[in-house]
Design a protein around this motif. Sequence first.
Motif, PDB file in Angstrom:
ATOM      1  N   ASP A  63       0.907  -1.103  -0.237  1.00 26.77           N
ATOM      2  CA  ASP A  63      -0.034   0.084   0.045  1.00 26.77           C
ATOM      3  C   ASP A  63       0.959   1.233   0.068  1.00 26.77           C
ATOM      4  OD1 ASP A  63       0.695   0.454   2.467  1.00 26.77           O
ATOM      5  OD2 ASP A  63      -0.965   0.064   3.702  1.00 26.77           O
ATOM      6  N   TRP A  64       0.379   2.430   0.028  1.00 29.48           N
ATOM      7  CA  TRP A  64       1.098   3.517  -0.095  1.00 29.48           C
ATOM      8  C   TRP A  64       1.982   3.802   1.096  1.00 29.48           C
ATOM      9  CZ3 TRP A  64       0.921   7.536   3.669  1.00 29.48           C
ATOM     10  CH2 TRP A  64      -0.276   7.105   4.642  1.00 29.48           C
ATOM     11  N   ALA A  65       1.949   3.214   2.169  1.00 23.80           N
ATOM     12  CA  ALA A  65       2.870   3.577   3.297  1.00 23.80           C
ATOM     13  C   ALA A  65       3.672   2.246   3.414  1.00 23.80           C
ATOM     14  CB  ALA A  65       1.875   3.415   4.646  1.00 23.80           C
ATOM     15  N   GLY A  66       3.791   1.312   2.199  1.00 22.36           N
ATOM     16  CA  GLY A  66       4.898   0.551   2.401  1.00 22.36           C
ATOM     17  C   GLY A  66       4.360  -0.894   3.067  1.00 22.36           C
ATOM     18  N   ASN A  67       3.035  -0.842   3.463  1.00 23.62           N
ATOM     19  CA  ASN A  67       2.592  -2.403   4.284  1.00 23.62           C
ATOM     20  C   ASN A  67       2.352  -3.411   3.131  1.00 23.62           C
ATOM     21  OD1 ASN A  67       2.668  -1.093   6.890  1.00 23.62           O
ATOM     22  ND2 ASN A  67       0.779   0.132   6.137  1.00 23.62           N
ATOM     23  N   LEU A  68       2.645  -4.506   3.300  1.00 26.82           N
ATOM     24  CA  LEU A  68       2.211  -5.450   2.377  1.00 26.82           C
ATOM     25  C   LEU A  68       0.759  -6.067   2.427  1.00 26.82           C
ATOM     26  CD1 LEU A  68       3.482  -7.848   0.684  1.00 26.82           C
ATOM     27  CD2 LEU A  68       3.860  -9.215   2.509  1.00 26.82           C
ATOM     28  N   VAL A  69       0.156  -6.051   1.448  1.00 31.08           N
ATOM     29  CA  VAL A  69      -1.223  -6.107   1.287  1.00 31.08           C
ATOM     30  C   VAL A  69      -1.486  -7.479   0.841  1.00 31.08           C
ATOM     31  CG1 VAL A  69      -3.270  -5.128   0.434  1.00 31.08           C
ATOM     32  CG2 VAL A  69      -1.709  -3.799   0.726  1.00 31.08           C
ATOM     33  N   GLU A  70      -0.718  -7.999  -0.253  1.00 30.68           N
ATOM     34  CA  GLU A  70      -0.946  -9.170  -1.000  1.00 30.68           C
ATOM     35  C   GLU A  70       0.547  -9.678  -1.455  1.00 30.68           C
ATOM     36  OE1 GLU A  70      -2.882 -12.565  -2.079  1.00 30.68           O
ATOM     37  OE2 GLU A  70      -3.952 -10.827  -1.076  1.00 30.68           O
ATOM     38  N   SER A  71       0.647 -11.048  -1.390  1.00 36.23           N
ATOM     39  CA  SER A  71       2.015 -11.662  -1.984  1.00 36.23           C
ATOM     40  C   SER A  71       1.739 -13.017  -2.264  1.00 36.23           C
ATOM     41  CB  SER A  71       2.906 -11.904  -0.695  1.00 36.23           C
ATOM     42  OG  SER A  71       4.124 -12.466  -1.157  1.00 36.23           O
ATOM     43  N   HIS A  72       2.221 -13.381  -3.511  1.00 31.32           N
ATOM     44  CA  HIS A  72       1.771 -14.670  -3.859  1.00 31.32           C
ATOM     45  C   HIS A  72       3.084 -15.215  -4.784  1.00 31.32           C
ATOM     46  CE1 HIS A  72      -0.152 -17.568  -6.153  1.00 31.32           C
ATOM     47  NE2 HIS A  72       0.347 -17.389  -7.249  1.00 31.32           N
ATOM     48  N   ALA A  73       3.446 -16.608  -4.676  1.00 31.83           N
ATOM     49  CA  ALA A  73       4.338 -17.146  -5.628  1.00 31.83           C
ATOM     50  C   ALA A  73       3.732 -18.057  -6.242  1.00 31.83           C
ATOM     51  CB  ALA A  73       5.532 -17.729  -4.669  1.00 31.83           C
ATOM     52  N   MET A  74       3.984 -18.284  -7.426  1.00 31.01           N
ATOM     53  CA  MET A  74       3.624 -19.397  -8.512  1.00 31.01           C
ATOM     54  C   MET A  74       4.213 -20.671  -7.992  1.00 31.01           C
ATOM     55  SD  MET A  74       3.222 -17.389 -11.872  1.00 31.01           S
ATOM     56  CE  MET A  74       2.605 -18.483 -13.058  1.00 31.01           C
ATOM     57  N   GLU A  75       3.541 -21.648  -8.268  1.00 30.50           N
ATOM     58  CA  GLU A  75       4.201 -23.085  -8.063  1.00 30.50           C
ATOM     59  C   GLU A  75       5.412 -23.169  -8.981  1.00 30.50           C
ATOM     60  OE1 GLU A  75       1.930 -26.571  -8.448  1.00 30.50           O
ATOM     61  OE2 GLU A  75       0.090 -25.527  -7.744  1.00 30.50           O
ATOM     62  N   GLY A  76       6.331 -23.636  -8.152  1.00 34.62           N
ATOM     63  CA  GLY A  76       7.810 -23.673  -8.731  1.00 34.62           C
ATOM     64  C   GLY A  76       8.821 -22.539  -8.911  1.00 34.62           C
ATOM     65  N   ALA A  77       8.087 -21.434  -8.215  1.00 35.33           N
ATOM     66  CA  ALA A  77       8.808 -20.204  -8.128  1.00 35.33           C
ATOM     67  C   ALA A  77      10.045 -20.438  -7.221  1.00 35.33           C
ATOM     68  CB  ALA A  77       8.088 -18.879  -7.709  1.00 35.33           C
ATOM     69  N   GLY A  78      11.341 -19.678  -7.724  1.00 36.82           N
ATOM     70  CA  GLY A  78      12.483 -19.750  -6.456  1.00 36.82           C
ATOM     71  C   GLY A  78      12.162 -19.523  -5.125  1.00 36.82           C
ATOM     72  N   ALA A  79      13.159 -20.056  -4.202  1.00 34.92           N
ATOM     73  CA  ALA A  79      13.253 -19.718  -2.998  1.00 34.92           C
ATOM     74  C   ALA A  79      13.047 -18.433  -2.690  1.00 34.92           C
ATOM     75  CB  ALA A  79      13.937 -20.460  -2.151  1.00 34.92           C
ATOM     76  N   ASN A  80      13.755 -17.489  -3.034  1.00 30.54           N
ATOM     77  CA  ASN A  80      13.832 -16.049  -2.950  1.00 30.54           C
ATOM     78  C   ASN A  80      13.057 -15.238  -3.654  1.00 30.54           C
ATOM     79  OD1 ASN A  80      15.337 -16.779  -5.305  1.00 30.54           O
ATOM     80  ND2 ASN A  80      16.765 -15.008  -4.947  1.00 30.54           N
ATOM     81  N   SER A  81      12.060 -15.719  -4.521  1.00 30.89           N
ATOM     82  CA  SER A  81      11.132 -14.824  -5.299  1.00 30.89           C
ATOM     83  C   SER A  81      10.344 -14.025  -4.696  1.00 30.89           C
ATOM     84  CB  SER A  81      10.443 -15.801  -6.162  1.00 30.89           C
ATOM     85  OG  SER A  81      11.179 -16.733  -6.981  1.00 30.89           O
TER      86      SER A  81
END
Length: 164
Positions: A63-81
């Motif tokens: 969001d505008w203040a830098g708070n994480l609103v949503e996060s998603h990794a697709m299947e097979g995405a790297g550990a650091n993605s």
Amino acid sequence: MRVRYGLIPLTAIIAFTFVTEASAQAMLREQKVISSAGARAMVDACTAWAERNHLVLAMSVLDWAGNLVESHAMEGAGANSIDTALLKAKSALRWRRATSETNRIVRSGENLAPTFMRDFPQPGALPIIIDGQMIGAMGVSSGDGEKCAQAAIDAVFKKQGIAP
């Protein structure tokens, strides 16, 4: 004569009232905020774009203040993605520009501040600007992440009739 002298304080009170009201309004501003539903829709749109382009990646929406609103990794995405997507989103938010532009500025030596401010000026994130107001940022763990983020911004906000 007495009437004129009585009008001066009355005029001053009215003027003071308008100045005070204007000052109070100057102390506040309206801030648009990306909702969790909007952030989720962006992640879904970016995932669809990635699947069409045969990419596996992760996304983070702040969001505008830098708070994480949503996060998603697709299947097979790297550990650091997810960490990469989050760092890119934070950089886009702080510098209020695409991280590819910040990367260009750092590489040219024009501004090295992002490097010593622990930013991650790697291509892959965009600020989310609606009606001239920054409401957040989206970071994607791919060199093509800005294309994915732009596709998500276009899909979610243009679909709703909101001009990004």
